[in-house]
Design a protein around this motif. Structure first.
Motif, PDB file in Angstrom:
ATOM      1  N   ASN A   1      42.823  50.666  49.473  1.00 23.91           N
ATOM      2  CA  ASN A   1      42.677  49.471  50.508  1.00 23.91           C
ATOM      3  C   ASN A   1      44.195  48.876  50.195  1.00 23.91           C
ATOM      4  O   ASN A   1      44.325  47.421  50.094  1.00 23.91           O
TER       5      ASN A   1
ATOM      6  N   LYS B   1      46.592  48.841  48.035  1.00 21.08           N
ATOM      7  CA  LYS B   1      47.199  48.562  46.721  1.00 21.08           C
ATOM      8  C   LYS B   1      47.329  50.042  46.014  1.00 21.08           C
ATOM      9  O   LYS B   1      46.625  50.889  46.028  1.00 21.08           O
TER      10      LYS B   1
ATOM     11  N   THR C   1      44.991  49.350  34.006  1.00 22.74           N
ATOM     12  CA  THR C   1      44.390  47.861  34.057  1.00 22.74           C
ATOM     13  C   THR C   1      43.451  47.666  32.822  1.00 22.74           C
ATOM     14  O   THR C   1      42.863  48.555  32.284  1.00 22.74           O
TER      15      THR C   1
ATOM     16  N   THR D   1      40.345  47.176  33.592  1.00 24.64           N
ATOM     17  CA  THR D   1      39.256  48.031  33.946  1.00 24.64           C
ATOM     18  C   THR D   1      39.565  49.553  33.727  1.00 24.64           C
ATOM     19  O   THR D   1      38.470  50.185  32.963  1.00 24.64           O
TER      20      THR D   1
ATOM     21  N   GLY E   1      36.910  49.471  42.176  1.00 24.99           N
ATOM     22  CA  GLY E   1      36.584  47.838  42.551  1.00 24.99           C
ATOM     23  C   GLY E   1      37.273  47.189  41.351  1.00 24.99           C
ATOM     24  O   GLY E   1      37.695  46.035  42.148  1.00 24.99           O
ATOM     25  N   GLY E   2      37.198  47.349  40.073  1.00 29.68           N
ATOM     26  CA  GLY E   2      37.933  46.555  39.505  1.00 29.68           C
ATOM     27  C   GLY E   2      39.519  46.521  39.374  1.00 29.68           C
ATOM     28  O   GLY E   2      39.790  45.696  39.106  1.00 29.68           O
TER      29      GLY E   2
ATOM     30  N   TYR F   1      41.297  47.174  41.707  1.00 31.64           N
ATOM     31  CA  TYR F   1      41.628  46.212  42.996  1.00 31.64           C
ATOM     32  C   TYR F   1      41.704  45.085  42.595  1.00 31.64           C
ATOM     33  O   TYR F   1      42.923  44.441  43.220  1.00 31.64           O
ATOM     34  N   THR F   2      40.813  44.221  41.964  1.00 31.82           N
ATOM     35  CA  THR F   2      40.871  42.948  41.703  1.00 31.82           C
ATOM     36  C   THR F   2      41.865  42.539  40.691  1.00 31.82           C
ATOM     37  O   THR F   2      42.440  41.551  40.753  1.00 31.82           O
ATOM     38  N   GLU F   3      42.215  43.835  39.772  1.00 33.78           N
ATOM     39  CA  GLU F   3      43.337  43.232  38.857  1.00 33.78           C
ATOM     40  C   GLU F   3      44.653  43.624  39.269  1.00 33.78           C
ATOM     41  O   GLU F   3      45.833  43.114  38.603  1.00 33.78           O
TER      42      GLU F   3
ATOM     43  N   GLU G   1      48.971  42.072  44.630  1.00 34.77           N
ATOM     44  CA  GLU G   1      48.982  42.274  46.223  1.00 34.77           C
ATOM     45  C   GLU G   1      50.217  43.050  46.526  1.00 34.77           C
ATOM     46  O   GLU G   1      51.271  42.746  45.892  1.00 34.77           O
TER      47      GLU G   1
END
Length: 104
Positions: A32, A34, A49, A51, A89-90, A92-94, A97
């Motif tokens: 997505n 990143k 990360t 995660t 999912g984890g 991506y949030t960590e 950008e």
């Protein structure tokens, strides 16, 4: 693009958009938009990360290529769809950008 790259794309694209781009003899893997890792010599290396460190605690940590300064997780659990969903999912949030390109 080789068979391994297509396999990675196939396994991970169930979670979101996967882009694999050629770079200096290897490939960069984006989720997505990143950067999540590298493919070198038909092995997938994922960034560290919180995660990935937690979910891949038993994976080998290695440098993806000679001269790399970043230890990464060697990922080989492609058949574990639940792991892939939680991992991407984890991560991506960590992960930060993508930096905007500077105007010339």
């Amino acid at each position: 693009m080789n068979e391994f790259n297509e396999y990675v794309r196939e396994c991970f694209s169930t979670v979101g958009d996967i882009a694999i781009k050629s770079m200096m003899g290897g490939y960069l893997v984006y989720f997505n938009g990143k950067l999540i890792g590298d493919i070198c010599n038909n092995e997938l290396f994922l960034k560290r990360t919180p995660t990935s460190d937690r979910l891949l605690a038993d994976s080998e940590l290695r440098y993806p290529y000679e001269g790399s300064k970043t230890l990464m997780h060697v990922f080989d659990k492609f058949e574990d769809a639940n792991l892939i969903v939680g991992l991407l999912g984890g991560m991506y949030t960590e992960l930060p950008e993508k930096k905007p390109k500077k105007a010339k």
